[in-house]
Design an enzyme around this catalytic site. Structure first.
Site, PDB file in Angstrom:
ATOM      1  N   TRP B 358     -10.939 -24.644  -0.717  1.00 15.76           N
ATOM      2  CA  TRP B 358     -10.033 -24.222   0.718  1.00 15.76           C
ATOM      3  C   TRP B 358      -9.788 -25.974   2.158  1.00 15.76           C
ATOM      4  O   TRP B 358      -9.472 -26.054   2.865  1.00 15.76           O
ATOM      5  CB  TRP B 358     -10.513 -23.738   1.828  1.00 15.76           C
ATOM      6  N   ASP B 359     -11.554 -26.953   1.501  1.00 18.98           N
ATOM      7  CA  ASP B 359     -12.324 -28.182   1.866  1.00 18.98           C
ATOM      8  C   ASP B 359     -10.358 -29.188   1.653  1.00 18.98           C
ATOM      9  O   ASP B 359     -10.170 -29.861   2.144  1.00 18.98           O
ATOM     10  CB  ASP B 359     -12.925 -28.423   1.432  1.00 18.98           C
ATOM     11  N   GLU B 489     -20.613 -19.662   7.847  1.00 16.39           N
ATOM     12  CA  GLU B 489     -21.410 -18.702   6.738  1.00 16.39           C
ATOM     13  C   GLU B 489     -22.592 -17.798   7.084  1.00 16.39           C
ATOM     14  O   GLU B 489     -22.639 -16.958   6.454  1.00 16.39           O
ATOM     15  CB  GLU B 489     -20.838 -19.723   5.557  1.00 16.39           C
ATOM     16  N   LYS B 601     -22.887 -22.436  11.583  1.00 13.61           N
ATOM     17  CA  LYS B 601     -23.506 -23.077  10.609  1.00 13.61           C
ATOM     18  C   LYS B 601     -22.250 -24.565  11.091  1.00 13.61           C
ATOM     19  O   LYS B 601     -22.239 -25.456  10.479  1.00 13.61           O
ATOM     20  CB  LYS B 601     -22.949 -22.441   9.419  1.00 13.61           C
ATOM     21  N   GLN B 602     -21.392 -23.651  11.070  1.00 19.86           N
ATOM     22  CA  GLN B 602     -19.837 -24.639  11.244  1.00 19.86           C
ATOM     23  C   GLN B 602     -18.782 -24.369  11.954  1.00 19.86           C
ATOM     24  O   GLN B 602     -18.958 -23.226  12.072  1.00 19.86           O
ATOM     25  CB  GLN B 602     -19.347 -25.388   9.608  1.00 19.86           C
TER      26      GLN B 602
END
Lengths: 768, 768
Positions: B358-359, B489, B601-602
């Site tokens: 999906w990046d 994640e 994480k992000q």
């Protein structure tokens, strides 16, 4: 399709007629074992059809390199596996020069029998080999309970329509692979292949773990039951030694080989003594002879059945099923060695690797406690005590400190060897089962002394774990336990699993209770343990803060405790609205769909209520049973038994019987189409519980009093079960109308039957 | 330790001095590619030291058998992997009979340069071989942007202190293994090894996928820059063909080999034509000659930089970092082929297998949209359109029906090839990114026609997915989405992830909005799509029930949307209270501990606010940023850029710059100690976004108007970036005081700068 080829019989497992498609299933079902070693029911002679060859030695394992798709921090590097051990049963046979192989013969009158009463396996059949020679074969084999390193085979061949040569070539073969390896590696190194006069031995060792094993054989022969000598030819290969003997027979003659074999291992001997010990074993066995060994075997099993049998009248399949379960449990674990435990497949297969799961504490200890001397259950507890240091290490790897312990999900030697984060790291309720096992044992045996001597250290380490694993939620002003998997493995990484939280709270409370009692009554032990554990009163107050303020998800609307936070966000569609085509969901649905569904794999909230049934009112049990059972799919072999017991205790006998049926013949009828991989040993203990605790209504609670409330399924005419209770053998009978208790000892035993207290004296008889 | 050996330079990546420990890292960093093929910066000559040889062809993959620890229902059987392709760069070299190998030489004046402005890689060094001969070597190599199947090498050896023989043995080798295989299997079958006069070719095909590839080479020679001919000796092996030429040189002479190579594949040719096409390619290249090819290469890259460059003054390392990112993104994907996509490692390594995440939609489309013709971003969208059927199949495997689509987490050909249940099955927010990519493209380009022509079908299928994936919670009287993993994640299998729920709601709403618009303005397309999708108005009302009643977890206390249900049960300890020894937590903590911690994480909730920044007030952004960023560990390379952009938009420039620094030189300085495995291609697009969208404040929202709000870090003197906007090239300058816009086209463009509307005419200059 389920299999349905096992002939119903009260004391035997019987297969009539040869069907190559059933060979692997029968190899599992007809397995033999003596608690120390065991094996699948492979043929002695060559067989070129589909077969899964397996022979196993208790405690001998190999740490196979972990295989994962995606590595997660904390995964163990190895998965300790039950190890397929050298083959000692093999006998190559030639009839007039042609290799004897059932896969190439015309076969008639094939019968295989596993005699559970006497503990032996036999085969008989007539076979015509491709070149026309016809033979009648009878074989008998067992692994001795008395000399638990020894196995014996009697193999007879009758020359029906020919005169000529029957060649027996018994061998020992260490060139075997595990069926279950991650990287197709060979696990054994062969050190020595030793040839003797009428015997031979291979000394091999496992790679990495360096268990040394000497596998020896010795043979003798008879023709028409008269001992004969035969000339040997030796063939020595790198990993195998074969002795070939040619016997000349006339038409109608019966040629017999007796093969005695022995495993000795470095678990029990100095390495230097292994070969000699193994040779001595086979010599001793050969000197006694097959029939004397067999007589001793029959006696050993008679002793076992005395305190373990369950008799069911009016339902031969139920009778066969429950005896099969009791038999297999005994074959797997005899309880004489605290280094051993109960593998999920016993000696019948390799799947699931390591030998010890929480099944031991939750399902197996009650069986062994009630059917054997209390030293057996104590050995199972000591197994965990001996692995406490490893459990502390295991917790340290996950970031816990101060001597907190997390017992592994699966283990051989105390090290975790499972690698699935949602199980390995999160199915932590297993830690509670460790203390429950102690609690259960102490209640049943009243041997409280186990706690100061061994149990307390384990309990302190586990209480520490729960204290650290819970965290304070400011939002709830309670302690919560986040990110767990309950017994229902169809939910992963959930928060505040009722069962886990309940066990955590109880573990702390019971540990503090025991600490106080030990301080009072076992001052010396108390001081020793406290010093070793470096425990202060202040620390225990911190624990109690957690247990006193533990959060439990509850629904006012349904008046039930919720399996976990957010459970009511699911669509609650009862399983009877699930189309048959969708079941079992673990085969039909993707994992995410299973997870977000309401469906429960095995008792979870109800598992807690089963373990602590005395703390819940009948109305509470009914409410929770009616909420959870209808959304439970029972896709674990450990599920139906607990539901059967609870159903019986809330007077739902049809449901109790329905649940009982789902596991009682799980392997015999191969419900899950996987019996070829081995039998479900630990769930067999669950079936026993359903009969004794469920139909028998036999439970022992913290007051130490034994309660009975027997009811039996309408389908049975009568039944009885025998238990060992504090050194006394008690037999419980139940027909439609009466129940009797026999106490064979002099001691007074207090029982509760239908809420009445009864003092048992020898042979008291109580009509309910 | 981070690496710190790359010499700062505005237009080049430079390594001075030879260090064997840096070889693999440099092989990644100095990789070259042209969007169709590419390779690691391996040496042409033999090298016996540690090296990771890799050459890759866009779109050529192999479905490697899935490896898991424990199989979960629904896992794909294969993981499609980028395929290490035949080696075309190799030249064995011998100096007076001794194999030339840097690992055995004394080396001085070693310099490696990747010239990003012109698109070539060079090396120069002096080496003394063990037998004492000294050579000066210069090499130059590139893969042609213009003839994108061709690569060229110029390799010169000067005989410094000897006269004698220099042997060049160029070869093509198809006997290569993937670095990344699950079962150590060989993925290629060699069909033909063809020898020519001064050329050679190997035809091989991939197993299973049967991609056919012809790898050809042709060589020529010069001494002291004068073309010479040389005599060939052929060595033909099963998987390799080598031509050996011996050149006699005098002391001081320079011997040069020119090697031209070509990949042709069955993606672009009939199989029967492959070999000829590859031979034609190398012949054409050889006829043009190295210098002409190089001149064309320089021109191609000049064109690319025209609409893509970012100039930073006053900070050479920042300049080098951003150009490296832009360069690598272009090397990976040029946008001319809708069958290709942007692999996470591009052509620099193999890790993470498949090419598309999906990046692409979330991070890469903005870059390609703003730096290239709009056909490029459109090709990226069409890649997904072409894989819609597979996405529908993928959803069906997970139990969805009626044409609902779930795009794969990782893919090569549209099939899912990831296998980690919490990601593969649960990180479903990726489906929202597919529609966001379309939305973003249409806003930027105003090419709404893409939606009726292609996009709408994708949108309907995804709206259907969200409708089916949500379920009604009676307890909440809202629709909920259970069991998901968000962009963060470090949380798995959570309920009501704000980001996922927000995207799901938005996807349905935007799809219905577009449906209405298409119905109005593109009646024919509407009828076609509706019929194909079998969609009714009634069905869309059902969708809207879900979007209108979507549940979002919210905290009254903190006045923020919560990342997921139960988030506030965690202990919220900011990262600055985490000891340095505990970080990165993904290396220091076990997975369960990470999961139950509050650490992010992000960007997750903030990722949603980034995507839809126009829908949130500055106060809302500040509140959420202040709640989430302090507990974010940024352990994904995709994290800091989004936080940098948000920080800039709420005027937190020091924070924005801090975040920017964390990714801008991620690979050049090897922050994560893994650059030897390849570069982080997709996160490079994130760095570009931080500069353009963050410091540049350049966003385009649904009204189609371009907004700029440039601010620059104090550390920079000035900067400018160039973007392509609806066919116009706009250059944005920003020094401490001013910002200029240049519009090179005739068209009027409306911009918003500091809340003022500005009409751009050619060369308008705006002082902010």
């Amino acid at each position: 399709m389920n299999k349905n080829y096992i002939v119903p019989s009260e004391w035997s497992i019987i297969e009539n007629g040869f069907d190559a498609d059933n060979v692997e299933a029968s190899e599992s079902l007809f397995s033999i074992g003596n608690g120390s070693m065991g094996q699948r029911a492979n043929f002695e002679e060559d067989y070129s059809g589909k077969t899964f060859q397996g022979s196993y030695i208790g405690g001998i394992y190999y740490p196979d390199k972990t295989r994962v798709g995606w590595w997660k921090n904390g995964y163990p590097e190895y998965f300790a596996k039950v190890l397929n051990a050298p083959n000692w049963i093999g006998i190559h046979i030639k009839i007039n020069g042609t290799t004897f192989d059932l896969n190439t013969c015309k076969i008639s009158d094939f019968k295989r029998e596993l005699n559970m009463k006497e503990g032996w396996l036999s085969r008989s059949f007539t076979a015509e080999i491709p070149s026309g020679e016809k033979v009648e074969v009878t074989t008998k084999r067992f692994v001795s309970v008395e000399i638990n390193e020894v196995g014996a085979i009697e193999y007879s061949v009758k020359a029906v329509n020919f005169s000529g040569a029957i060649e027996f070539a018994p061998y020992v073969d260490s060139g075997i692979m595990n069926e279950d390896t991650n990287y197709d590696e060979f696990f054994w190194e062969i050190l020595e292949v030793i040839d003797g006069d009428n015997n031979a031995c291979i000394l091999s060792k496992t790679l990495k773990t360096e268990f040394h094993v000497a596998t020896a054989m010795q043979v003798s022969f008879a023709i028409n039951n008269k001992e004969v000598s035969a000339t040997k030819e030796t063939s020595k290969e790198e990993k195998k030694i074969t002795h070939t003997y040619k016997l000349q027979v006339l038409e109608g003659d019966v040629a017999t080989i007796y093969k005695y074999a022995s495993y000795t291992s470095s678990m029990n001997y100095e390495i230097a003594d292994l070969v000699e010990a193994s040779f001595l074993n086979v010599e001793k066995a050969a000197n006694l002879g097959f029939n004397a060994l067999l007589a001793s075997q029959i006696k050993s099993w008679d002793e076992i059945w005395k305190t373990a049998d369950i008799v069911i009248e009016g339902d031969v399949k139920a009778q066969q099923g429950i005896r099969f379960n009791i038999f297999q449990l005994n074959q797997t674990y005899m309880g004489t060695d605290a280094r051993l435990n109960i593998g999920p497949k016993g000696f019948t297969g390799e799947k699931y690797g390591g030998s010890t799961y929480w099944d031991t504490e939750a399902y197996c200890i009650p069986f062994y406690m009630a059917t054997k001397d209390q030293s057996v259950a104590k050995n199972l507890l000591k197994y965990r005590y001996n692995q406490l240091d490893k459990a502390i290490e295991n917790a340290e790897k996950l970031g816990f400190t101060n001597g907190a312990a997390l017992y592994p999900m699966v283990t051989m030697n105390g090290e975790e060897c499972h690698n699935e984060w949602e199980i390995t790291f999160e199915e932590i309720h297993r830690n509670g089962a460790m203390i429950y096992g102690i609690y259960n044992y102490v209640n049943y045996t009243q041997d409280f002394a186990y706690i100061p001597e061994f149990g307390l250290e384990v309990m302190i380490a586990i209480a520490r774990f729960w204290h650290q694993r819970a965290n304070y939620s400011a939002a709830k002003d309670k302690y919560v336990i986040l990110g767990v998997t309950g017994p229902n493995e169809y939910e992963n990484n959930i928060n505040n699993n009722y069962y886990t939280n309940y066990l955590a709270k109880w573990c702390i409370e019971y540990t503090v209770e025991c600490l106080n009692k030990v301080k009072e009554d076992y001052k010396e032990d108390f001081d020793r343990v406290i010093e070793k554990a470096n425990l202060t009163a202040e620390e225990t107050y911190e624990w109690l803060k957690v247990s006193d303020n533990m959060y439990f998800p509850y629904s006012e609307e349904h008046n039930v405790y919720l399996q976990q936070d957010g459970f009511l966000d699911k669509e609650l569609i009862p399983t009877d609205k699930l189309e048959a085509s969708q079941r079992p969901i673990n085969q039909k649905w993707s994992w995410d769909r299973i997870l977000r569904s309401c469906y429960i794999k095995q008792a979870d909230t109800l598992q807690g209520m089963y373990l602590f049934e005395d703390r819940f009112s009948k109305e509470e049990l009914e409410r929770h049973f009616d909420f959870y059972e209808p959304i439970t799919v029972h896709e674990s072999s450990l599920s139906p038994c607990v539901h059967s017991i609870l159903a019986a205790s809330i007077d739902r006998m049809p449901k109790a019987y329905e649940m009982y049926l789902r596991t009682s013949r799980l392997d015999l009828d191969d419900y899950n189409h996987e019996v070829h991989e081995g039998c479900h040993i630990t769930s067999m203990a669950g079936t026993w519980m359903a009969v004794v605790q469920g139909f028998g209504g036999m439970r022992v609670w913290q007051d130490g009093i034994l309660a009975f409330n027997p009811q039996i399924p309408e389908e049975w005419k009568s039944y009885s079960f025998t238990i060992n209770f504090r050194g006394n053998t008690i037999k419980v009978y139940k027909s439609q109308t009466e129940c009797k208790f026999f106490n064979e000892s002099e001691n007074e035993i207090k029982l509760i039957v239908d809420n009445k207290e009864i003092i048992l004296t020898p042979s008291v008889e109580v009509v309910l």
